[in-house]
Design a protein around this motif. Structure first.
Motif, PDB file in Angstrom:
ATOM      1  N   PRO A  17      42.959  29.748  16.964  1.00 30.00           N
ATOM      2  CA  PRO A  17      43.097  30.507  15.718  1.00 30.00           C
ATOM      3  C   PRO A  17      41.866  31.352  15.401  1.00 30.00           C
ATOM      4  CG  PRO A  17      44.016  28.332  15.447  1.00 30.00           C
ATOM      5  CD  PRO A  17      43.365  28.346  16.804  1.00 30.00           C
ATOM      6  N   MET A  18      40.701  30.952  15.908  1.00 29.20           N
ATOM      7  CA  MET A  18      39.490  31.734  15.685  1.00 29.20           C
ATOM      8  C   MET A  18      39.533  33.099  16.368  1.00 29.20           C
ATOM      9  SD  MET A  18      37.498  29.971  13.761  1.00 29.20           S
ATOM     10  CE  MET A  18      35.854  30.622  14.036  1.00 29.20           C
ATOM     11  N   ASP A  19      40.449  33.270  17.300  1.00 33.47           N
ATOM     12  CA  ASP A  19      40.590  34.557  17.982  1.00 33.47           C
ATOM     13  C   ASP A  19      41.494  35.528  17.236  1.00 33.47           C
ATOM     14  OD1 ASP A  19      40.722  32.581  20.931  1.00 33.47           O
ATOM     15  OD2 ASP A  19      39.020  33.801  20.287  1.00 33.47           O
ATOM     16  N   THR A  20      42.073  35.098  16.135  1.00 33.18           N
ATOM     17  CA  THR A  20      42.938  35.975  15.349  1.00 33.18           C
ATOM     18  C   THR A  20      42.142  37.151  14.800  1.00 33.18           C
ATOM     19  OG1 THR A  20      44.449  34.194  14.717  1.00 33.18           O
ATOM     20  CG2 THR A  20      44.347  36.112  13.265  1.00 33.18           C
ATOM     21  N   ALA A  21      42.612  38.360  15.097  1.00 32.14           N
ATOM     22  CA  ALA A  21      41.904  39.570  14.694  1.00 32.14           C
ATOM     23  C   ALA A  21      42.709  40.786  15.141  1.00 32.14           C
ATOM     24  CB  ALA A  21      40.512  39.629  15.338  1.00 32.14           C
ATOM     25  N   VAL A  69      46.358  40.569  16.989  1.00 30.38           N
ATOM     26  CA  VAL A  69      46.552  39.299  17.686  1.00 30.38           C
ATOM     27  C   VAL A  69      46.457  38.185  16.657  1.00 30.38           C
ATOM     28  CG1 VAL A  69      45.595  37.690  19.379  1.00 30.38           C
ATOM     29  CG2 VAL A  69      45.661  40.147  19.876  1.00 30.38           C
ATOM     30  N   THR A  70      47.496  37.371  16.581  1.00 24.24           N
ATOM     31  CA  THR A  70      47.517  36.254  15.659  1.00 24.24           C
ATOM     32  C   THR A  70      47.780  34.975  16.433  1.00 24.24           C
ATOM     33  OG1 THR A  70      48.362  37.677  13.899  1.00 24.24           O
ATOM     34  CG2 THR A  70      48.544  35.298  13.573  1.00 24.24           C
ATOM     35  N   VAL A  71      46.883  34.016  16.285  1.00 27.84           N
ATOM     36  CA  VAL A  71      47.005  32.744  16.990  1.00 27.84           C
ATOM     37  C   VAL A  71      47.292  31.654  15.968  1.00 27.84           C
ATOM     38  CG1 VAL A  71      45.936  31.146  18.607  1.00 27.84           C
ATOM     39  CG2 VAL A  71      45.361  33.581  18.703  1.00 27.84           C
ATOM     40  N   GLN A 101      36.625  64.478  25.237  1.00 31.62           N
ATOM     41  CA  GLN A 101      37.446  63.708  24.322  1.00 31.62           C
ATOM     42  C   GLN A 101      38.371  62.785  25.107  1.00 31.62           C
ATOM     43  OE1 GLN A 101      37.534  63.594  21.039  1.00 31.62           O
ATOM     44  NE2 GLN A 101      36.073  65.208  20.564  1.00 31.62           N
ATOM     45  N   VAL A 102      38.654  61.646  24.525  1.00 33.29           N
ATOM     46  CA  VAL A 102      39.605  60.714  25.108  1.00 33.29           C
ATOM     47  C   VAL A 102      40.388  60.079  23.973  1.00 33.29           C
ATOM     48  CG1 VAL A 102      37.964  58.793  25.126  1.00 33.29           C
ATOM     49  CG2 VAL A 102      39.868  58.809  26.737  1.00 33.29           C
ATOM     50  N   GLN A 103      41.656  59.859  24.228  1.00 38.17           N
ATOM     51  CA  GLN A 103      42.519  59.179  23.266  1.00 38.17           C
ATOM     52  C   GLN A 103      42.877  57.811  23.838  1.00 38.17           C
ATOM     53  OE1 GLN A 103      43.465  62.569  24.324  1.00 38.17           O
ATOM     54  NE2 GLN A 103      41.980  63.125  22.734  1.00 38.17           N
ATOM     55  N   LEU A 104      42.882  56.812  22.970  1.00 39.33           N
ATOM     56  CA  LEU A 104      43.091  55.432  23.394  1.00 39.33           C
ATOM     57  C   LEU A 104      44.246  54.812  22.625  1.00 39.33           C
ATOM     58  CD1 LEU A 104      39.334  54.349  23.309  1.00 39.33           C
ATOM     59  CD2 LEU A 104      40.642  55.104  25.304  1.00 39.33           C
ATOM     60  N   VAL A 105      45.132  54.122  23.348  1.00 37.38           N
ATOM     61  CA  VAL A 105      46.268  53.459  22.715  1.00 37.38           C
ATOM     62  C   VAL A 105      46.362  52.040  23.244  1.00 37.38           C
ATOM     63  CG1 VAL A 105      48.741  53.463  22.322  1.00 37.38           C
ATOM     64  CG2 VAL A 105      47.510  55.637  22.459  1.00 37.38           C
ATOM     65  N   GLU A 106      46.197  51.079  22.320  1.00 37.28           N
ATOM     66  CA  GLU A 106      46.278  49.668  22.693  1.00 37.28           C
ATOM     67  C   GLU A 106      47.694  49.141  22.556  1.00 37.28           C
ATOM     68  OE1 GLU A 106      42.388  50.002  20.146  1.00 37.28           O
ATOM     69  OE2 GLU A 106      44.439  50.752  20.095  1.00 37.28           O
ATOM     70  N   SER A 107      47.982  48.080  23.277  1.00 43.51           N
ATOM     71  CA  SER A 107      49.266  47.390  23.160  1.00 43.51           C
ATOM     72  C   SER A 107      49.081  45.954  23.609  1.00 43.51           C
ATOM     73  CB  SER A 107      50.334  48.076  24.013  1.00 43.51           C
ATOM     74  OG  SER A 107      49.998  48.020  25.384  1.00 43.51           O
ATOM     75  N   GLY A 108      50.080  45.121  23.289  1.00 44.47           N
ATOM     76  CA  GLY A 108      50.100  43.748  23.766  1.00 44.47           C
ATOM     77  C   GLY A 108      49.819  42.697  22.720  1.00 44.47           C
ATOM     78  N   GLY A 109      49.367  43.094  21.548  1.00 49.01           N
ATOM     79  CA  GLY A 109      49.095  42.104  20.537  1.00 49.01           C
ATOM     80  C   GLY A 109      50.375  41.521  19.945  1.00 49.01           C
ATOM     81  N   ARG A 110      50.321  40.249  19.608  1.00 49.37           N
ATOM     82  CA  ARG A 110      51.473  39.583  18.996  1.00 49.37           C
ATOM     83  C   ARG A 110      51.055  38.226  18.486  1.00 49.37           C
ATOM     84  NH1 ARG A 110      53.606  35.649  22.370  1.00 49.37           N
ATOM     85  NH2 ARG A 110      53.130  35.828  24.592  1.00 49.37           N
ATOM     86  N   LEU A 111      52.004  37.470  17.940  1.00 47.30           N
ATOM     87  CA  LEU A 111      51.787  36.099  17.505  1.00 47.30           C
ATOM     88  C   LEU A 111      51.919  35.164  18.707  1.00 47.30           C
ATOM     89  CD1 LEU A 111      51.529  33.937  15.255  1.00 47.30           C
ATOM     90  CD2 LEU A 111      54.024  34.065  15.032  1.00 47.30           C
ATOM     91  N   VAL A 112      50.954  34.274  18.861  1.00 51.56           N
ATOM     92  CA  VAL A 112      50.964  33.322  19.963  1.00 51.56           C
ATOM     93  C   VAL A 112      50.434  31.985  19.469  1.00 51.56           C
ATOM     94  CG1 VAL A 112      48.663  33.996  20.768  1.00 51.56           C
ATOM     95  CG2 VAL A 112      50.293  33.007  22.386  1.00 51.56           C
ATOM     96  N   GLN A 113      50.867  30.904  20.076  1.00 53.71           N
ATOM     97  CA  GLN A 113      50.394  29.581  19.687  1.00 53.71           C
ATOM     98  C   GLN A 113      49.030  29.281  20.302  1.00 53.71           C
ATOM     99  OE1 GLN A 113      53.498  26.755  20.693  1.00 53.71           O
ATOM    100  NE2 GLN A 113      54.364  26.908  18.625  1.00 53.71           N
ATOM    101  N   ALA A 114      48.301  28.441  19.644  1.00 56.83           N
ATOM    102  CA  ALA A 114      47.001  28.016  20.172  1.00 56.83           C
ATOM    103  C   ALA A 114      47.163  27.441  21.570  1.00 56.83           C
ATOM    104  CB  ALA A 114      46.377  26.984  19.243  1.00 56.83           C
ATOM    105  N   GLY A 115      46.222  27.788  22.433  1.00 51.35           N
ATOM    106  CA  GLY A 115      46.296  27.372  23.823  1.00 51.35           C
ATOM    107  C   GLY A 115      47.023  28.350  24.723  1.00 51.35           C
ATOM    108  N   GLY A 116      47.674  29.315  24.122  1.00 56.24           N
ATOM    109  CA  GLY A 116      48.443  30.291  24.883  1.00 56.24           C
ATOM    110  C   GLY A 116      47.596  31.428  25.420  1.00 56.24           C
TER     111      GLY A 116
END
Length: 123
Positions: free
Chosen positions: A88-92, A119-121, A1-16
């Motif tokens: 913006p197509m990377d928003t997910a 993640v919101t672009v 078994q493994v547990q996974l915790v993501e982080s780092g997602g946020r609102l960012v402007q296109a090109g960022g």
């Protein structure tokens, strides 16, 4: 078994840029190939990138190749996704996933999943 915790997602402007991280706990981290997937509203979860157990091999979806980089630090039990030239197509919601053994790139091949990070672009 493994547990996974993501982080780092946020609102960012296109090109960022953003860097996502996924920390694993449980079974030895280098037993797992690690993948990143994403799911946009109203769409199926899709493959983004995968890295082999020791980081020697990677594979990317055509839509992110050349813009995203997957890497891992087995000493820190962490896999990263560096995302550049975001659109913006990377928003997910981005999900980290693990599977014992070799690299694969379909959702059904990954048994362990994190809870996701948004993640919101903006344009």
């Amino acid at each position: 078994q493994v547990q996974l915790v993501e982080s780092g997602g946020r609102l960012v402007q296109a090109g960022g840029s953003l860097r996502l991280a996924c920390v694993a706990s449980g079974r030895p981290f280098d037993s797992y190939a690690m993948g990143w997937f994403r799911q946009a509203p109203g769409k199926e979860r899709e493959f983004v990138a995968v890295i082999s157990m020791f980081g020697t091999n990677t594979l990317y979806a055509p839509s992110v190749r050349g813009r995203f980089t997957i890497s891992r630090d087995n000493a820190k039990n962490t896999v990263y996704l560096q995302m550049d030239s975001l659109s913006p197509m990377d928003t997910a919601v981005y999900y980290c996933a693990a599977r014992l053994g070799s690299m694969e790139h379909t959702t059904d091949q990954f048994r362990f999943w994190g809870q996701g990070t948004q993640v919101t672009v903006s344009s």
